[in-house]
Motif scaffolding. Structure first.
Motif, PDB file in Angstrom:
ATOM      1  N   MET A  20      41.793  35.832  49.832  1.00  0.00           N
ATOM      2  CA  MET A  20      42.817  36.500  50.633  1.00  0.00           C
ATOM      3  C   MET A  20      43.783  37.297  49.761  1.00  0.00           C
ATOM      4  SD  MET A  20      41.929  35.919  53.660  1.00  0.00           S
ATOM      5  CE  MET A  20      43.360  36.683  54.441  1.00  0.00           C
ATOM      6  N   GLN A  21      44.000  36.858  48.528  1.00  0.00           N
ATOM      7  CA  GLN A  21      44.926  37.562  47.638  1.00  0.00           C
ATOM      8  C   GLN A  21      44.293  38.797  46.988  1.00  0.00           C
ATOM      9  OE1 GLN A  21      46.146  34.599  44.805  1.00  0.00           O
ATOM     10  NE2 GLN A  21      46.950  33.211  46.381  1.00  0.00           N
ATOM     11  N   ALA A  22      42.963  38.877  47.018  1.00  0.00           N
ATOM     12  CA  ALA A  22      42.272  39.965  46.334  1.00  0.00           C
ATOM     13  C   ALA A  22      42.513  41.300  47.036  1.00  0.00           C
ATOM     14  CB  ALA A  22      40.771  39.677  46.269  1.00  0.00           C
ATOM     15  N   GLY A  23      42.345  42.387  46.292  1.00  0.00           N
ATOM     16  CA  GLY A  23      42.472  43.715  46.867  1.00  0.00           C
ATOM     17  C   GLY A  23      41.305  44.032  47.795  1.00  0.00           C
ATOM     18  N   THR A 158      43.703  45.662  38.695  1.00  0.00           N
ATOM     19  CA  THR A 158      44.799  45.475  39.653  1.00  0.00           C
ATOM     20  C   THR A 158      45.772  44.419  39.158  1.00  0.00           C
ATOM     21  OG1 THR A 158      43.299  46.069  41.459  1.00  0.00           O
ATOM     22  CG2 THR A 158      45.345  44.958  42.054  1.00  0.00           C
ATOM     23  N   SER A 159      45.242  43.357  38.565  1.00  0.00           N
ATOM     24  CA  SER A 159      46.104  42.277  38.063  1.00  0.00           C
ATOM     25  C   SER A 159      46.996  42.766  36.925  1.00  0.00           C
ATOM     26  CB  SER A 159      45.243  41.109  37.574  1.00  0.00           C
ATOM     27  OG  SER A 159      44.485  40.576  38.633  1.00  0.00           O
ATOM     28  N   PHE A 160      46.427  43.540  36.020  1.00  0.00           N
ATOM     29  CA  PHE A 160      47.230  44.066  34.914  1.00  0.00           C
ATOM     30  C   PHE A 160      48.299  45.033  35.408  1.00  0.00           C
ATOM     31  CE2 PHE A 160      43.647  43.003  31.852  1.00  0.00           C
ATOM     32  CZ  PHE A 160      44.361  41.971  31.257  1.00  0.00           C
ATOM     33  N   GLN A 161      47.985  45.796  36.435  1.00  0.00           N
ATOM     34  CA  GLN A 161      49.001  46.677  37.013  1.00  0.00           C
ATOM     35  C   GLN A 161      50.145  45.869  37.611  1.00  0.00           C
ATOM     36  OE1 GLN A 161      46.765  49.019  39.786  1.00  0.00           O
ATOM     37  NE2 GLN A 161      45.991  50.444  38.227  1.00  0.00           N
ATOM     38  N   ALA A 162      49.784  44.748  38.274  1.00  0.00           N
ATOM     39  CA  ALA A 162      50.825  43.891  38.844  1.00  0.00           C
ATOM     40  C   ALA A 162      51.656  43.237  37.751  1.00  0.00           C
ATOM     41  CB  ALA A 162      50.184  42.825  39.735  1.00  0.00           C
ATOM     42  N   ILE A 163      51.004  42.850  36.652  1.00  0.00           N
ATOM     43  CA  ILE A 163      51.732  42.240  35.531  1.00  0.00           C
ATOM     44  C   ILE A 163      52.699  43.244  34.919  1.00  0.00           C
ATOM     45  CG2 ILE A 163      51.456  41.331  33.191  1.00  0.00           C
ATOM     46  CD1 ILE A 163      48.770  40.129  34.158  1.00  0.00           C
ATOM     47  N   ALA A 164      52.224  44.475  34.758  1.00  0.00           N
ATOM     48  CA  ALA A 164      53.094  45.510  34.190  1.00  0.00           C
ATOM     49  C   ALA A 164      54.279  45.796  35.097  1.00  0.00           C
ATOM     50  CB  ALA A 164      52.292  46.789  33.962  1.00  0.00           C
ATOM     51  N   ALA A 165      54.046  45.769  36.408  1.00  0.00           N
ATOM     52  CA  ALA A 165      55.134  46.047  37.349  1.00  0.00           C
ATOM     53  C   ALA A 165      56.164  44.927  37.342  1.00  0.00           C
ATOM     54  CB  ALA A 165      54.579  46.245  38.751  1.00  0.00           C
ATOM     55  N   ALA A 181      39.675  37.821  40.319  1.00  0.00           N
ATOM     56  CA  ALA A 181      38.750  38.832  39.816  1.00  0.00           C
ATOM     57  C   ALA A 181      37.430  38.198  39.387  1.00  0.00           C
ATOM     58  CB  ALA A 181      39.386  39.571  38.646  1.00  0.00           C
ATOM     59  N   LEU A 182      37.504  37.060  38.698  1.00  0.00           N
ATOM     60  CA  LEU A 182      36.290  36.390  38.243  1.00  0.00           C
ATOM     61  C   LEU A 182      35.495  35.804  39.401  1.00  0.00           C
ATOM     62  CD1 LEU A 182      37.636  34.578  35.051  1.00  0.00           C
ATOM     63  CD2 LEU A 182      36.155  36.595  35.157  1.00  0.00           C
ATOM     64  N   LEU A 183      36.158  35.571  40.537  1.00  0.00           N
ATOM     65  CA  LEU A 183      35.444  35.047  41.702  1.00  0.00           C
ATOM     66  C   LEU A 183      34.344  36.008  42.158  1.00  0.00           C
ATOM     67  CD1 LEU A 183      35.201  32.863  43.874  1.00  0.00           C
ATOM     68  CD2 LEU A 183      36.943  34.085  45.201  1.00  0.00           C
ATOM     69  N   ALA A 184      34.583  37.296  41.994  1.00  0.00           N
ATOM     70  CA  ALA A 184      33.565  38.277  42.380  1.00  0.00           C
ATOM     71  C   ALA A 184      32.307  38.121  41.529  1.00  0.00           C
ATOM     72  CB  ALA A 184      34.120  39.695  42.250  1.00  0.00           C
TER      73      ALA A 184
END
Length: 237
Positions: A20-23, A158-165, A181-184
């Motif tokens: 549910m949290q994934a993009g 996407t995760s790194f973008q969120a971390i940077a933000a 991400a690894l779930l995929a």
């Protein structure tokens, strides 16, 4: 309160929560791989049942064919039925045999060639039916890991973008994004591994069934060849 605080990270790292949290791109990848996995298992179960039925049908036909029953009687019993395997090859050969003699075939070599072609076509149709949809298993086995990896790469970006933000690199912030991400990739492997194993086994089983049918076609061709020679000798006499 401490128990609740400790339980929250575990809940947020559950498979459903990660999904549910994934993009939306990662979600589409996961859903596609899950659908492919379900369809893969449906094909596997269907093929296992179909191959088991084919083996039983081949055993029954061989038992009847070599029991001493006349070819004409066996043909009458099978001509109006929906036959598979050796039965389909036998009916195709006998149908060509009867048509040729009804039209007054004079060339033994031409008749033998037509019968062999009829059996080859019947064998080809049976093999196409046996091997149908195995290509899907091969495709999933080779492509699913890369599709899952694509979802992982998109998720990590996407995760790194969120971390940077958020300007926060603590483990509690990084871990959920990396995990989703690894779930995929995990789902990709979940779809690919059974597909590869099943493809190798089912292909081997189909080849073995094909060898049995091809062997029968060769034996029956020899039987009909002897009968053609006998008829030619009888006519000459």
């Amino acid at each position: 309160m401490e128990n609740i605080a400790l339980a929250e990270p575990t809940a947020s790292l559950s498979i459903w929560a990660l999904f549910m949290q994934a993009g939306w791109v990662v979600k589409l990848v996961m859903l596609g791989l899950l659908c492919a996995s379900v369809w893969t298992w449906a094909i596997i179960v269907d093929k296992l049942i179909a191959y088991a039925r084919m083996r039983m049908a081949l055993n029954r036909f061989e038992q009847v064919f070599w029991s001493g029953q006349s070819l004409e009687e066996l043909y009458r019993n099978l001509a109006d039925r929906k036959t598979t395997g050796m039965g389909a090859i036998f009916v195709a050969a006998m149908r060509e045999w009867k048509k040729s003699f009804e039209k007054g075939a004079k060339s033994p070599l031409g008749l033998q060639t037509r019968i062999d072609k009829a059996m080859d076509l019947a064998l080809t149709r049976e093999m196409e039916r046996l091997e149908g949809r195995l290509g899907f298993l091969a495709t999933i086995g080779s492509a699913a890991p890369f599709i899952g990896l694509f979802g992982t790469v998109v998720g990590i970006m996407t995760s790194f973008q969120a971390i940077a933000a958020s300007k926060n690199t603590s483990l509690s912030v990084v871990a959920p994004g990396i995990a989703e991400a690894l779930l995929a990739t995990a789902i990709g492997l979940l779809a690919a591994i059974p597909a590869v194993i099943a493809y190798n086994k089912l292909s081997s089983d189909a080849s073995k069934l094909g060898v049995r049918m091809e062997g029968f076609a060769d034996e029956f061709s020899a039987i009909l060849s002897r009968q053609i020679d006998e008829k030619v000798v009888a006519r000459a006499a």
